[in-house]
Each structure stands twice: as C-alpha cells, then as structure tokens.
Design a protein around this motif. Structure first.
Motif, PDB file in Angstrom:
ATOM      1  N   LEU B 630      -3.946  -3.691 -19.699  1.00  0.00           N
ATOM      2  CA  LEU B 630      -2.736  -3.489 -18.894  1.00  0.00           C
ATOM      3  C   LEU B 630      -2.414  -2.019 -18.694  1.00  0.00           C
ATOM      4  CD1 LEU B 630      -0.401  -6.279 -20.318  1.00  0.00           C
ATOM      5  CD2 LEU B 630      -1.621  -6.244 -18.155  1.00  0.00           C
ATOM      6  N   ASP B 631      -2.658  -1.206 -19.726  1.00  0.00           N
ATOM      7  CA  ASP B 631      -2.314   0.209 -19.608  1.00  0.00           C
ATOM      8  C   ASP B 631      -3.116   0.863 -18.496  1.00  0.00           C
ATOM      9  OD1 ASP B 631      -0.435   0.154 -21.534  1.00  0.00           O
ATOM     10  OD2 ASP B 631      -1.822   0.701 -23.161  1.00  0.00           O
ATOM     11  N   ALA B 632      -4.414   0.588 -18.512  1.00  0.00           N
ATOM     12  CA  ALA B 632      -5.267   1.170 -17.469  1.00  0.00           C
ATOM     13  C   ALA B 632      -4.828   0.668 -16.106  1.00  0.00           C
ATOM     14  CB  ALA B 632      -6.717   0.809 -17.728  1.00  0.00           C
ATOM     15  N   ALA B 633      -4.514  -0.625 -16.028  1.00  0.00           N
ATOM     16  CA  ALA B 633      -4.119  -1.208 -14.751  1.00  0.00           C
ATOM     17  C   ALA B 633      -2.846  -0.543 -14.227  1.00  0.00           C
ATOM     18  CB  ALA B 633      -3.913  -2.710 -14.898  1.00  0.00           C
ATOM     19  N   ARG B 634      -1.891  -0.344 -15.113  1.00  0.00           N
ATOM     20  CA  ARG B 634      -0.629   0.280 -14.675  1.00  0.00           C
ATOM     21  C   ARG B 634      -0.873   1.705 -14.198  1.00  0.00           C
ATOM     22  NH1 ARG B 634       1.562  -1.747 -19.862  1.00  0.00           N
ATOM     23  NH2 ARG B 634       2.149  -3.901 -19.413  1.00  0.00           N
ATOM     24  N   ARG B 635      -1.742   2.394 -14.918  1.00  0.00           N
ATOM     25  CA  ARG B 635      -2.052   3.773 -14.539  1.00  0.00           C
ATOM     26  C   ARG B 635      -2.650   3.806 -13.120  1.00  0.00           C
ATOM     27  NH1 ARG B 635      -4.240   4.707 -19.349  1.00  0.00           N
ATOM     28  NH2 ARG B 635      -6.356   4.440 -18.576  1.00  0.00           N
ATOM     29  N   LEU B 636      -3.565   2.884 -12.878  1.00  0.00           N
ATOM     30  CA  LEU B 636      -4.214   2.850 -11.574  1.00  0.00           C
ATOM     31  C   LEU B 636      -3.217   2.455 -10.478  1.00  0.00           C
ATOM     32  CD1 LEU B 636      -7.519   1.275 -12.804  1.00  0.00           C
ATOM     33  CD2 LEU B 636      -7.340   3.459 -11.624  1.00  0.00           C
ATOM     34  N   ARG B 637      -2.324   1.527 -10.810  1.00  0.00           N
ATOM     35  CA  ARG B 637      -1.325   1.121  -9.817  1.00  0.00           C
ATOM     36  C   ARG B 637      -0.447   2.314  -9.445  1.00  0.00           C
ATOM     37  NH1 ARG B 637       3.184  -2.196 -12.261  1.00  0.00           N
ATOM     38  NH2 ARG B 637       3.393  -0.128 -13.150  1.00  0.00           N
ATOM     39  N   ASP B 638      -0.055   3.105 -10.461  1.00  0.00           N
ATOM     40  CA  ASP B 638       0.775   4.279 -10.173  1.00  0.00           C
ATOM     41  C   ASP B 638       0.043   5.254  -9.260  1.00  0.00           C
ATOM     42  OD1 ASP B 638       2.611   3.100 -11.752  1.00  0.00           O
ATOM     43  OD2 ASP B 638       2.296   4.389 -13.508  1.00  0.00           O
ATOM     44  N   GLN B 639      -1.264   5.403  -9.498  1.00  0.00           N
ATOM     45  CA  GLN B 639      -2.037   6.299  -8.634  1.00  0.00           C
ATOM     46  C   GLN B 639      -2.090   5.762  -7.211  1.00  0.00           C
ATOM     47  OE1 GLN B 639      -5.906   7.224 -10.267  1.00  0.00           O
ATOM     48  NE2 GLN B 639      -5.073   7.534 -12.306  1.00  0.00           N
ATOM     49  N   LEU B 640      -2.227   4.448  -7.094  1.00  0.00           N
ATOM     50  CA  LEU B 640      -2.265   3.824  -5.769  1.00  0.00           C
ATOM     51  C   LEU B 640      -0.938   4.025  -5.039  1.00  0.00           C
ATOM     52  CD1 LEU B 640      -4.227   0.600  -6.657  1.00  0.00           C
ATOM     53  CD2 LEU B 640      -4.776   2.091  -4.737  1.00  0.00           C
ATOM     54  N   ASP B 641       0.156   3.979  -5.810  1.00  0.00           N
ATOM     55  CA  ASP B 641       1.482   4.144  -5.199  1.00  0.00           C
ATOM     56  C   ASP B 641       1.607   5.493  -4.509  1.00  0.00           C
ATOM     57  OD1 ASP B 641       2.347   1.687  -5.915  1.00  0.00           O
ATOM     58  OD2 ASP B 641       3.386   2.313  -7.735  1.00  0.00           O
ATOM     59  N   GLU B 642       0.865   6.479  -5.011  1.00  0.00           N
ATOM     60  CA  GLU B 642       1.004   7.829  -4.460  1.00  0.00           C
ATOM     61  C   GLU B 642       0.176   8.067  -3.202  1.00  0.00           C
ATOM     62  OE1 GLU B 642       0.099  10.442  -7.653  1.00  0.00           O
ATOM     63  OE2 GLU B 642       1.700   9.595  -8.895  1.00  0.00           O
ATOM     64  N   LEU B 643      -0.707   7.133  -2.887  1.00  0.00           N
ATOM     65  CA  LEU B 643      -1.582   7.367  -1.730  1.00  0.00           C
ATOM     66  C   LEU B 643      -0.829   7.151  -0.414  1.00  0.00           C
ATOM     67  CD1 LEU B 643      -4.867   5.563  -2.815  1.00  0.00           C
ATOM     68  CD2 LEU B 643      -4.355   7.999  -2.892  1.00  0.00           C
ATOM     69  N   PRO B 644      -1.168   7.931   0.603  1.00  0.00           N
ATOM     70  CA  PRO B 644      -0.536   7.703   1.906  1.00  0.00           C
ATOM     71  C   PRO B 644      -0.988   6.364   2.494  1.00  0.00           C
ATOM     72  CG  PRO B 644      -2.274   9.365   2.065  1.00  0.00           C
ATOM     73  CD  PRO B 644      -2.119   9.047   0.620  1.00  0.00           C
ATOM     74  N   ALA B 645      -0.166   5.841   3.400  1.00  0.00           N
ATOM     75  CA  ALA B 645      -0.484   4.542   4.000  1.00  0.00           C
ATOM     76  C   ALA B 645      -1.725   4.653   4.882  1.00  0.00           C
ATOM     77  CB  ALA B 645       0.700   4.077   4.840  1.00  0.00           C
ATOM     78  N   HIS B 646      -2.399   3.535   5.078  1.00  0.00           N
ATOM     79  CA  HIS B 646      -3.591   3.515   5.921  1.00  0.00           C
ATOM     80  C   HIS B 646      -3.678   2.156   6.591  1.00  0.00           C
ATOM     81  CE1 HIS B 646      -7.604   4.307   7.319  1.00  0.00           C
ATOM     82  NE2 HIS B 646      -7.608   5.495   6.727  1.00  0.00           N
ATOM     83  N   ASP B 647      -3.994   2.181   7.892  1.00  0.00           N
ATOM     84  CA  ASP B 647      -4.028   0.910   8.617  1.00  0.00           C
ATOM     85  C   ASP B 647      -5.241   0.037   8.299  1.00  0.00           C
ATOM     86  OD1 ASP B 647      -1.666   1.441   9.826  1.00  0.00           O
ATOM     87  OD2 ASP B 647      -2.519   2.180  11.711  1.00  0.00           O
ATOM     88  N   ALA B 648      -6.277   0.635   7.697  1.00  0.00           N
ATOM     89  CA  ALA B 648      -7.506  -0.130   7.463  1.00  0.00           C
ATOM     90  C   ALA B 648      -7.332  -1.025   6.233  1.00  0.00           C
ATOM     91  CB  ALA B 648      -8.687   0.805   7.273  1.00  0.00           C
ATOM     92  N   VAL B 649      -6.809  -2.221   6.464  1.00  0.00           N
ATOM     93  CA  VAL B 649      -6.491  -3.097   5.325  1.00  0.00           C
ATOM     94  C   VAL B 649      -7.744  -3.651   4.639  1.00  0.00           C
ATOM     95  CG1 VAL B 649      -4.223  -3.807   6.134  1.00  0.00           C
ATOM     96  CG2 VAL B 649      -6.251  -5.110   6.815  1.00  0.00           C
ATOM     97  N   MET B 650      -8.901  -3.571   5.302  1.00  0.00           N
ATOM     98  CA  MET B 650     -10.082  -4.156   4.655  1.00  0.00           C
ATOM     99  C   MET B 650     -10.382  -3.460   3.324  1.00  0.00           C
ATOM    100  SD  MET B 650     -13.374  -2.802   6.860  1.00  0.00           S
ATOM    101  CE  MET B 650     -14.643  -3.096   5.654  1.00  0.00           C
ATOM    102  N   TYR B 651      -9.825  -2.269   3.126  1.00  0.00           N
ATOM    103  CA  TYR B 651     -10.069  -1.562   1.872  1.00  0.00           C
ATOM    104  C   TYR B 651      -8.994  -1.843   0.827  1.00  0.00           C
ATOM    105  CZ  TYR B 651     -13.340   0.725   4.899  1.00  0.00           C
ATOM    106  OH  TYR B 651     -14.359   0.951   5.765  1.00  0.00           O
ATOM    107  N   ALA B 652      -8.032  -2.704   1.178  1.00  0.00           N
ATOM    108  CA  ALA B 652      -6.923  -2.920   0.254  1.00  0.00           C
ATOM    109  C   ALA B 652      -6.970  -4.292  -0.420  1.00  0.00           C
ATOM    110  CB  ALA B 652      -5.602  -2.749   1.000  1.00  0.00           C
ATOM    111  N   HIS B 653      -8.006  -5.100  -0.117  1.00  0.00           N
ATOM    112  CA  HIS B 653      -8.015  -6.466  -0.664  1.00  0.00           C
ATOM    113  C   HIS B 653      -7.998  -6.489  -2.185  1.00  0.00           C
ATOM    114  CE1 HIS B 653     -10.097  -7.630   3.339  1.00  0.00           C
ATOM    115  NE2 HIS B 653      -8.788  -7.625   3.455  1.00  0.00           N
ATOM    116  N   MET B 654      -8.855  -5.686  -2.806  1.00  0.00           N
ATOM    117  CA  MET B 654      -8.904  -5.705  -4.271  1.00  0.00           C
ATOM    118  C   MET B 654      -7.589  -5.179  -4.840  1.00  0.00           C
ATOM    119  SD  MET B 654     -12.821  -4.745  -5.284  1.00  0.00           S
ATOM    120  CE  MET B 654     -13.021  -3.300  -4.261  1.00  0.00           C
ATOM    121  N   GLU B 655      -7.023  -4.200  -4.139  1.00  0.00           N
ATOM    122  CA  GLU B 655      -5.744  -3.653  -4.592  1.00  0.00           C
ATOM    123  C   GLU B 655      -4.666  -4.733  -4.583  1.00  0.00           C
ATOM    124  OE1 GLU B 655      -4.149  -0.657  -2.036  1.00  0.00           O
ATOM    125  OE2 GLU B 655      -2.224  -0.652  -3.084  1.00  0.00           O
TER     126      GLU B 655
END
Lengths: 117, 871
Positions: B630-655
């Motif tokens: 869970l710790d690693a997962a939360r860390r990665l989620r926080d990093q994802l939160d900081e990324l700018p938006a992108h219209d290409a949703v095909m790269y967001a499925h795993m996220e």
C-alpha cells in the motif's frame, strides 16, 4: 525486489536445506570430523540463521563472520568443494529452482572466498 | 587484526581497500563504486583490488569505459568475446557465458574503470550481472561526472555502496612518496609536497618523478633531499602543462589536435603532424592508441592531459586546429558519411561559416544518433542563417525529443520562418510535428485536430497522412469506432505508419485482438521511425489481449534490447511497460514492478513524454497494489496526481484500475466500485470494449461478481481470441457460483498466459465447491488445482487469495512425500525413493501434518482418499 530469502521459500525451505546439508556432511568422510554429533542441533540452528541472513531474511540477527567461525579449522580446497557441492544438492532437495540455486551458490561462494580477502 | 593484508601497490589506500573487502563480505551487496577526483588513484586501487582478488581465488575481469566507445553498445565488453559482437541480444548471453566460463565456478569480480564513460548497454549488462549475483562489481567514477543510469542505480537500488576516494592525508602522503621513490624522504620534502599537492596522488607522483629526473631531488645518506626547490608548477594541471611544455613544437601540435578533436584516427593525425612525434609522445606516455572498429584511434593516456592541453591552448589556436581538422577530414578519401557530423561540429567550434545544407545534414546524423541537443544546435545555426521551415521543423523535433514541447510549440509559430520556399514535404513535416507537439506533448486533442484541419484544407493531396493522424488521435483517446471510421481497414490511410497504429489499437480496443493481428499481418520492421516502434509495441499489447502472453514477452524483450542498443529512449519506455504488463498477468509481479519503475524513471528522466510517465506510473501503481504494497501504491498515486492532464486515455487504463484497487484498501469497497462505475460508463460510451471488460472484471475480482454480470448486460459480445471471451465466461460462471465452469474458464486463462487470473478463478472454483457442499473428493480436487496454480505465481494480495478460509498449500515436494506416506511407505522408504535424507522427509512430513491438521499417517491417508492403504 524480493530477497533471495523470500524467493527461495523463507525459513521453511532453509530448514529443509540445512537438514539435508547436515545429513550429507555427517556422512561424508572428507568433512564429517568437523561435526560433533553432540552439538549438531546447535550447529544446524546456527547454520539456518547464517543462511537466512546471507539470503536477506528481514528477521535474522547479523550472522557470525565466516572468518571468525572458521578460525581454528584447517580447511582444504577439497573440503570446500565438498561442502559447496552438498549445499547445492541440498538446495535442489528443497526444490529451489535452477536460477535461484545458481544465485544462491554464487553468493555463498563469494562470501566464502571473501572471508580472507 | 588476524590477517594483515599486504597488497602490492596499495600504499596509503589501506582503509579504502579494507572497505572494499568488507563490502565483498556483505551478503546484501553485490558491488562497490569508487568515487573520486581525477588523479586520486581510483584506477590504481581498482587494479590492486582485482589482482588481490585473483590471488584469493576469485576470477577477476576488467572493462574500461572510454569516451571514444561510449556510443557503441557493449563495446566495453567486446574484448571478452572470442568473436566479434553480433550486434543482437545474443551478445548479452555470450558475454555472460564467457565470464562464467573463464571463472569455472570461482566467484567473479568485475572491475569497471571509468564507469561514467561506459556505453549504456554495457552499463545495463553490468547492472544485471550484479543484480542476479553473477558478479561482484567494482566500478570507478570520476567526481562530478554523470555515469549511465544503470551504474547510478547500482547505488540507488542498494546493490552497491559508494566508497569515496579522497586525496591522501599527511601520513599516507609520506608512505606513498617513499614507495614512489623507493627510499625515505626528509620532513622538508614532505611539507613541500603537502603544500603543493594537497595529497593528490597523481600530482605527487608526477612532481617527484620530474624532480628526480631533473636532479632537483637527490639521494643523500639513504634519504631523498631537495637540492633545488621543486619545479614551479602549483597545480597538477600546471605540472602536466610543464611536462607538455618540455615537448617540441611538433609534439605540442599533436597533443593539441587530440585535445581539441577528441580521439582521432591515426590516418587523419598523420596527415597533420609528423608521425615520429606521435611515436615519441606514445613513448613519453602522453598519448596512447586503441583499436576501435578496426581503426586505430589516438587519445591521451589520462584525461587530465587533455584538460591541461586544452586549457593552455589559446582560443585562436584551437579554432585554427579545428579548422585544419575539418578541412583535412572533409578532403580525406577515407571519409565516411557519418563524418559529416564531426566536420560540421568542428567548423562550428572553429567559427567557420558552415553552409546550412551541411548543418542540416549533420543535424540529421545527430538525430540518428539520438544526440538531440547537438541536433538542436546544428539546426539552430542553419535556421539563423536561413530561417527555413525545414530547419525549424528539425529544431522542433529535437526539442520534442528532449521533452521541451512548450518551446517546440512556440518555435513552430515563429514569425521568422520562411514558409514561401518550403516544399510540400517540408510543410507536411511541419504540420505533423506541430500536431504531434499539441497532442502527444501538450495533451490536447482539440489543438492537434485544428492543425490537421488547416493542413488538410491547404493540401488535399497529402490527405492520407492527415487522415491517419486524426485516426491515431481518436484511437489514443479511446474512441475506436470513430478512429476506424476515419481510417477504415484496407484504406490507403491505413497503410501509413500512423494508420497502422490506428487500426491495430482500435481493433484491440474493440475486443478484436486476433482480427487486429491478422489485419496488420507481418510486424512492421522499422524501429527507427517513432511510429514504427510504437506500432511494434502495440502489436505486443494486442498479443497479450489475444491471450498470447508468452509470445508477447519474447517480442517485448527483443524490442527492449534493440531499443537499448540504438539508444531509443521512447522505445525503451514503451517496451518496458509492455513487458511489465505481460509479467504482471503472468504472475511475476516483482519483475513487473521493476519494469514499470524503470520505465517511469526513464520517461521522467528524458522528460520526453508525459503520457509515458503516466503509463508507467499507472502500471507501477497496479503492480504495487496487487502485491499488497500500500505504501508504494500511495506514493505512486501521489506522483500521478501531479502529472498534467492528457487526452490520450489509452495510457491511463492501468492507472484507473490501480486507483480503484487502492481505494478499496484505503476507503472501502463501495468507493472503489463507484470509481470503477464511472470509468465503465465512460469506456462503454466510447465503445472502448477491451478496457471496459477489464474494469468490469475488477468489479468481480474486488468481490462483486453479481454486479459485474449485471454490468455486462445481456448482449452478445463480438470479442475474439483466447482471453476476452474467457473473461466473459469466467464472469458469468462466477456469478452463477458454478464451480465447474469457473474452473474450466480458469484452465483457459492459464493457457492464455493470464496465470494470475487463472489462479484466482481456481481459488473461486474451490471456494464455490466448498460452499456448494460438493463431495469431499471433489473439493480436494479443486483445492489441489487452486494450490497448483497458485504455486506457479508470486504472491498477489487480491481477495481471491487473501479472503476465505486459511489455505492449505502443500509444496510439490511436500505433496510428493505426503502421497508416498499416504500409500503406506515408511520414511526410510520415502527417503530412498526420493534420494534425500530421512530427517528431511520427517521435517517435510511434520509440515504436512501441521498444514492439513492431521496427526497420523492413517489420517493423512484419509485426506487423500486412500483410507486402508497404510494398514
């Protein structure tokens, strides 16, 4: 990354390896004189702890320095080869797969040679 | 100390040497990195370490990073192979084998001198060999230099420790000086040495040797004394400088040419200087020569010499030399096409006007070598002379490759650009890169489409490419129906690289991976073009969706190795993610995490693509949460939160999926389901069927199989391949609590390589059979299947495995022994049968008893349905 300890199968596997290893060592005339039957249980426990630490168990105490542990012994190259051979076979008995066994042997061999580096 | 180690050539470095020894004795380390300034004696210490290791029974091997070879994959290891490098993946295997063969069972120590100059592929191989315990690595790095990522990650991953090699202290200085001279020195000399050198060993050595050679230092009564003061130089550089100053004019010229031009071909040098001077400089140990690709290249023996020579060279003189080099190389009959790059760079540095055509040609070569900073500079100069659309496009391309999308965007709109002279081809490339920057770089599909619209209205002739681009945007945005409406299968647009990407991605999105693979036919074999590489990666993803995970893995590793070899960062990122996704489904989540982590770091480091970072972090998030970290997962989620938006949703499925799983753990199942429902509605509306199905599957895996089936609806699915129809079948069987059908679906998933999902299905089937009150033997059968499948994968923390009653999981060996005992064999007989010790049998058996909750052989036999066999 999972430690070698976890990948090998943790304490359960190491107990099997050590049981098997000592079965073999005590039957091998090249090295059997180094093992005192009265102290076998203690030696096995020590060996389990040492291997667990070497393989990266999170629970073990720091293991004894190999150099310290073998200070009083005269050990020939033939004996080293014999012990390493038994260890490799014991890892096989504990169903450690080929690649993990190679890694484990590579580590233990290095630690053995490094003791006098 | 028990053993007093005496190692030849180690004066003053005993404690650093001891530190290497302790690292070697630590089980948790597989390397050390020696870091220090130039001339501090890193290579010397490395050499002494390797010699000592050999004496102590290790097998030592050494490689050296050099500037000349830094661009050639695996060049550093080439000497270890009996034959030439094959230039493909087999080299990695061969090098490893050669090392192991040479060691013959002895532990391997691999020395890497000047690791900061190592080519990426060699660095990666060294990292791998340290990671899998093949070799203990001892690497040297010069302070302030940036080594390849794989070398730094030895330290970051905790595989190696850093040992700082500092200048000598006073005591070490004296012993080092005395060992250099082979006699004792007076206190005066010691003071003098210290004042001048501050303990830099190379400096001490050069100073002493020079003083002895000039007679300033003389032996009196077994002791060295200064007859005259040391020569004037105050620094190592000055000292080397004074050594160089003692050379003749011809020698100077030779050294200066190598200093400004980098390692040079002997042929080229011999046209510019007296060959005898080169021989004499080699004798004086100033220059050395190595063979590179069958050409003898001349370089300095130590980089400090190059620095010293460059520093004392006047700027005008340097320009003059560069001009000569450029002219001579340009006129050389042995000139190779790629020499254009050196010629252009030399001319630039020499301040010679270079014609834009040459600069553009060189910029293209630099791009081909993935040196985008140089390409930017060359094209920039071409642009300054002549602001052509072509030059602007080239600069923009370099900027994009360096992740500077914003700058590229601005440049492409620069008013100075002369659109008038541009050919249609130039305009086409310009529009494509502008659209690329807008969409892939800045994440806006709308902006990109506007660019394409403008272009299309102006040039109806180039419509195929424009149409394919539109299609690719729709495909990446998860709108497969629209994408295929733009680029119908079989249309001319579909044959362009982007068209191919559109077709394969869209058909896969529609749940028709097999049709996608058939349509594309053979794999496009053009890795150089970005579109070619990404299409290959998509092909691998499609294979996974078609249930051919093992093939996808093989293709992935091959693609990744190729990307590493040609220095293609985007390719490496994409292939790493493809491999990670395959591994995650195949049951090797630790490896999957590593691949995702590598990809994320690389994508971030190269700053080349935000969607790449998102893609990789999303994969990492999903792998972490499935592993229960869970710790690693939360860390990665926080990093994802900081990324700018992108219209290409095909790269967001795993996220999306990772976030939902994390929510289930952190906030509760209902929140997770709610998030999934939003994504399920979105994907359904767009016709993005495959991701939709995976999201629904997650609803079931998280514990709501009935809801999952409800979401599937009643309609028939036109999905193909070994995977997607099976997922539908699994979902229905699970909701019906049909153990038999669930188990059958699980078997098919196993064949498709989705071994984690297969194991989950088997665990469900077992639980159902227990709940349904099936016959004990049937339950046992399901339980064995579930255990078997679970044994084949690493541990995953999904409800199928963590929920329910505590599990009985016998290892293969335990089961084997239990079966034999249940059949009535004694421990001795079992031991003989399996060729293991009796005690080992007993300890296995004790564990079997504990796991099954039985107390005797009779009870054991009953569990296996063999009552009576032991009596």
């Amino acid at each position: 990354m999972r430690t070698l300890y976890e990948r090998i199968g943790g304490a359960a596997s190491i107990t099997i390896v050590v049981d098997e290893l000592y079965d073999r060592l005590t039957c091998d005339p090249r090295v059997s004189h180094h093992f005192d039957p009265a102290r076998l249980t203690a030696q096995k426990a020590g060996q389990c702890a040492w291997l667990a630490t070497a393989f990266g168990s999170p629970h073990s105490e720091p293991a004894t320095d190999l150099r310290q542990a073998h200070r009083h012994l005269e050990i020939s190259d033939e004996q080293v080869t014999a012990v390493l051979g038994h260890l490799e076979a014991a890892l096989g008995v504990a169903e450690v797969d080929d690649e993990l066994r190679r890694q484990a042997m590579s580590l233990i061999t290095r630690l053995w040679y490094a003791r006098v580096f | 100390m028990q053993h007093c180690v005496f190692v030849d050539g180690l004066i003053g470095r005993e404690s650093e040497f001891a530190a290497i020894g302790s690292a070697l004795r630590r089980a948790d380390l597989t390397g050390v990195v020696l870091i220090g300034d130039a001339g501090v004696g890193k290579s010397h210490l490395l050499g002494a370490t390797l010699r000592h290791a050999d004496l102590m029974g290790f097998s030592s091997s050494a490689i050296t990073g050099t500037r000349a070879l830094a661009d050639i994959p695996l060049a550093a290891f080439a000497s270890m192979l009996p034959s030439r490098l094959a230039g493909d993946a087999s080299d990695l295997v061969q090098i490893r084998k050669a090392l192991q063969h040479r060691a013959g069972g002895r532990p391997i120590v691999l020395g890497i001198d000047d690791a900061h100059l190592l080519d990426d592929a060699s660095a990666t191989l060294a990292h791998q060999m340290a990671g899998d315990l093949t070799a203990f690595v001892v690497a040297t790095i010069r302070s302030g230099e940036i080594p390849p990522e794989a070398v730094t990650s030895l330290l970051k991953d905790g595989l190696a420790v850093r040992i700082q090699i500092d200048a000598f202290n006073r005591v070490d200085l004296t012993s080092f000086a005395e060992s250099t001279l082979g006699g004792s020195i007076s206190a005066g000399i010691e003071q003098d040495l210290w004042d001048r050198t501050l303990g830099n060993p190379l400096f001490i050595r050069e100073l002493l040797l020079q003083a002895r050679a000039t007679g300033a230092l003389a032996l009196r009564h077994d002791r060295y004394e200064l007859v005259q003061p040391f020569a004037s130089p105050d620094t190592l550089v000055d000292l080397i400088d004074s050594r160089l100053a003692g050379l003749s004019v011809a020698h100077h010229r030779a050294a200066a040419l190598v200093a400004v031009g980098g390692p040079l071909e002997i042929d080229l040098l011999e046209q510019l200087v007296d060959p005898d001077a080169l021989v004499q400089l080699e004798d004086a140990r100033v220059l050395a020569a190595d063979e590179v690709d069958e050409t003898l290249m001349v370089r300095f023996v130590h980089p400090v010499y190059a620095d010293a020579t460059r520093r004392r060279l006047g700027r005008l003189a340097a320009r003059q030399l560069l001009r000569e080099l450029a002219t001579t190389l340009a006129a050389s009959p042995k000139r190779r096409p790629e020499d254009i790059l050196r010629i252009a760079t030399w001319r630039l540095d020499a301040g010679v006007e270079a014609e834009p055509a040459l600069l553009m040609q060189a910029a293209r070569l630099a791009t081909g070598r993935n040196d985008h900073a140089l390409a930017e500079r060359l094209a920039g100069l071409a642009f300054d002379t002549e602001p052509s659309l072509r030059a602007a496009t080239m600069i923009a391309n370099s900027l994009v490759e360096q992740g500077r999308h914003g700058e590229a965007h601005t440049l492409l709109r620069d008013e100075r650009i002369n659109h008038g002279d541009a050919s249609d081809g130039d305009r086409f490339r310009w529009a494509m890169i502008e659209a690329s920057v807008s969409f892939w770089g800045l994440g806006s599909a709308t902006d990109a489409l506007r660019v394409i619209d403008d272009f299309q209205s102006e040039f109806p002739a180039a419509t195929n490419h424009a149409v394919a681009f539109r299609g690719s945007i729709a495909a990446a945005c998860g709108q497969p129906i629209q994408a295929l409406a733009q680029v119908p299968v079989g249309s001319a647009a579909a044959t362009t690289p982007l068209g191919l990407f559109t077709v394969i991605t869209s058909l896969t999105s529609l749940g028709r991976p097999v049709l996608a693979l058939q349509t594309v036919g053979t794999l496009p074999d053009n890795d150089r073009a970005a579109a070619g590489a990404i299409t290959r990666v998509c092909y691998a993803f499609t294979m996974i969706d078609a249930g051919r995970v093992d093939e996808a893995l093989a293709l992935g590793v091959e693609g990744w190795e190729r990307a590493v070899r040609i220095g293609d960062v985007h390719g490496r990122v994409a292939w790493s993610i493809a491999i990670g996704w395959a591994e995650l489904n195949f049951g090797r989540r630790a490896a999957a995490s590593r691949w995702f982590c590598d990809a994320a770091e690389l994508a971030r480091h190269s700053a080349a693509s935000n969607h790449g970072v998102r893609w990789a972090l999303g994969g990492g998030l999903l792998a972490s949460i499935l592993a229960g970290d869970l710790d690693a997962a939360r860390r990665l989620r926080d990093q994802l939160d900081e990324l700018p938006a992108h219209d290409a949703v095909m790269y967001a499925h795993m996220e999306w999926r990772g976030r939902a799983w994390l929510q289930a753990a952190d906030e509760g199942l209902e929140f997770a389901i709610a998030s999934l429902l939003v994504r399920i509605a979105e994907t359904k509306a767009r016709g993005d069927l495959a991701p939709w199905l995976f999201l629904i599957l997650d609803v079931a895996r998280l514990g709501r199989p009935e809801l999952a089936v409800e979401l599937l609806g009643d309609g028939e699915f036109d999905v193909d391949g070994a995977l997607l129809p099976t997922i539908v079948r699994l979902l229905h069987a699970t909701a019906r609590r049909d153990a038999e059908d669930t188990a059958a679906a699980s078997d098919e998933l196993q064949l498709a390589g989705f071994r984690v999902l297969a194991a989950e299905g088997a665990a469900w089937a077992w639980a159902m059979s227990r709940e349904n009150g099936d016959d004990a033997r049937v339950v046992t059968m399901y339980s064995r299947r579930a255990q078997d499948m679970r044994d084949q994968i690493e541990s995953y923390a999904t409800p199928a495995f963590t929920g329910g009653p505590p599990e009985v999981s016998l290892s293969r060996r335990e089961r084997e022994i239990a079966m034999l005992v249940a059949h009535g064999h004694s421990s001795r007989e079992v031991a003989d049968e399996l060729i293991i010790g009796v005690r080992t049998v007993e300890s296995h058996l004790a564990r079997v008893y504990a796991k099954l909750g039985v107390r005797s052989r009779v009870e054991l036999a009953e569990v296996f349905g063999l009552a009576g066999a032991t009596s």
